[in-house]
Design an enzyme around this catalytic site. Structure first.
Site, mmCIF file in Angstrom:
data_model
loop_
_atom_site.group_PDB
_atom_site.id
_atom_site.type_symbol
_atom_site.label_atom_id
_atom_site.label_comp_id
_atom_site.label_asym_id
_atom_site.label_seq_id
_atom_site.Cartn_x
_atom_site.Cartn_y
_atom_site.Cartn_z
ATOM 1 N N ASN A 1 0.812 -1.053 -0.072
ATOM 2 C CA ASN A 1 -0.049 -0.153 -0.265
ATOM 3 C C ASN A 1 1.395 1.567 -0.026
ATOM 4 O O ASN A 1 0.570 2.573 -0.856
ATOM 5 C CB ASN A 1 -0.687 0.283 0.984
ATOM 6 N N GLU B 1 -6.198 -7.161 5.687
ATOM 7 C CA GLU B 1 -5.571 -8.561 4.610
ATOM 8 C C GLU B 1 -5.942 -9.988 4.487
ATOM 9 O O GLU B 1 -5.096 -10.449 3.628
ATOM 10 C CB GLU B 1 -4.148 -7.853 3.877
#
Length: 333
Positions: free
Chosen positions: A208, A244
């Site tokens: 990210n 995640e």
């Protein structure tokens, strides 16, 4: 209503009858004791696409031959015999009469959803007029059926919204918890094995940071889709466990089967080749923790979840992009 003297046994109506019967918003059909049509109101004629002359004096089955042997035909015969009324609901008896929406063209006939009430003439009046007549009242319940269908669809959408993860389109944490509990109780009853695999995308925070959250969302969605595609049996459940992490519940699956499937997923994600410049592998990978139990009384599903979570931690500690397992708690280890 009273019978006309010295006339055929038909009810006498006032001069307002045509106006009343022409504006009744339901179908009215009167049959004599031989089930010949004595009267059909305009509402029914329009929807049957017939004229009064076509129906008057004709046996009902000659006008509507598809009713032969139907529940409606049997109910009419029974009502004339016994004098007891009957109701045929749309739920149990789908649209028995060939009645269609009047505003549609003949090329696009849409059959009306119907509720039918059969009202036979009482014994006293039947004796007075010389035979028993029966009134068939037809109500168009199409709007109600449409509303019910719409409400059902809305309920299904609400259920999906409550149990599907908006980003990945797989089950969410609520669905995961519910399915794990359900499958645990099922495995306990059937004395079957239940396996759980927890997957975690390796170095996802760094992904990210490097690519941005939009790319991160796309990555998570791709990995979730890959994992879901690997759980091919009807009862296999794939859900977003959190962040995640993705969980895969595998009913009636032993430890060996769960390990093989987890390794296939790990290999498939690596083979997808999603670039990840921060990862030592250069591509996106996942780690997996596997646990399997045959439930016994006194043991809860949290045991399976704890083992899978610890196995996942071990896989990440040992270098990621791998599968690790902890032996079942029932082994005593």
């Amino acid at each position: 209503m009273t019978a006309c003297a010295h006339a055929a046994p038909r009810p006498c109506l006032g001069p307002w009858a045509d106006w009343v019967l022409g504006n009744v918003q339901s179908g009215l059909l009167v049959l004599d004791a031989q089930q010949r049509v004595v009267f059909a109101n305009p509402w029914l004629l329009r929807r049957a696409r017939r004229s009064a002359d076509e129906l008057q004096g004709q046996p009902l089955l000659a006008v509507f031959p598809e009713l032969a042997g139907s529940h409606l035909a049997r109910a009419l015969t029974e009502a004339l015999r016994t004098g007891f009324p009957a109701v045929l609901s749309e739920t149990l008896h789908l649209s028995p009469l060939p009645l269609f929406h009047p505003s549609l063209s003949a090329a696009e006939p849409v059959r009306l959803k119907q509720s039918i009430q059969i009202v036979p003439m009482g014994n006293a009046m039947a004796q007075e007029v010389g035979q028993r007549y029966v009134l068939v009242q037809v109500t168009d319940v199409s709007p109600a059926v449409a509303r019910e269908r719409l409400l059902k669809q809305q309920a299904e959408r609400m259920h999906a919204m409550a149990h599907v993860d908006a980003l990945t389109d797989i089950g969410n944490r609520r669905h995961f918890d519910a399915m794990l509990d359900r499958e645990w109780r099922h495995a306990l009853r059937q004395r079957q094995g239940l396996s759980l695999v927890l997957f975690d995308i390796d170095h996802f925070k760094q992904y990210n940071d490097s690519y941005g959250h939009q790319r991160g969302d796309a990555c998570l969605k791709t990995v979730a889709g890959l994992i879901e595609s690997m759980g091919q049996r009807p009862r296999d459940v794939v859900c977003r466990y959190g962040g995640e992490e993705i969980g895969m519940i595998l009913p009636d699956t032993d430890l060996g089967g769960a390990l093989r499937l987890a390794q296939q997923v790990v290999d498939a994600v690596r083979a997808e080749g999603l670039p990840h410049v921060v990862s030592p592998h250069g591509v996106v990978t996942v780690s997996a923790g596997v646990a399997s139990e045959v439930p016994v009384p006194g043991m809860g599903a949290d045991t399976l979840l704890m083992l899978a979570d610890r196995a996942l931690y071990q896989a990440k500690r040992l270098g990621r992009d791998r599968v690790e397992v902890l032996l079942p708690a029932s082994t005593g280890r």
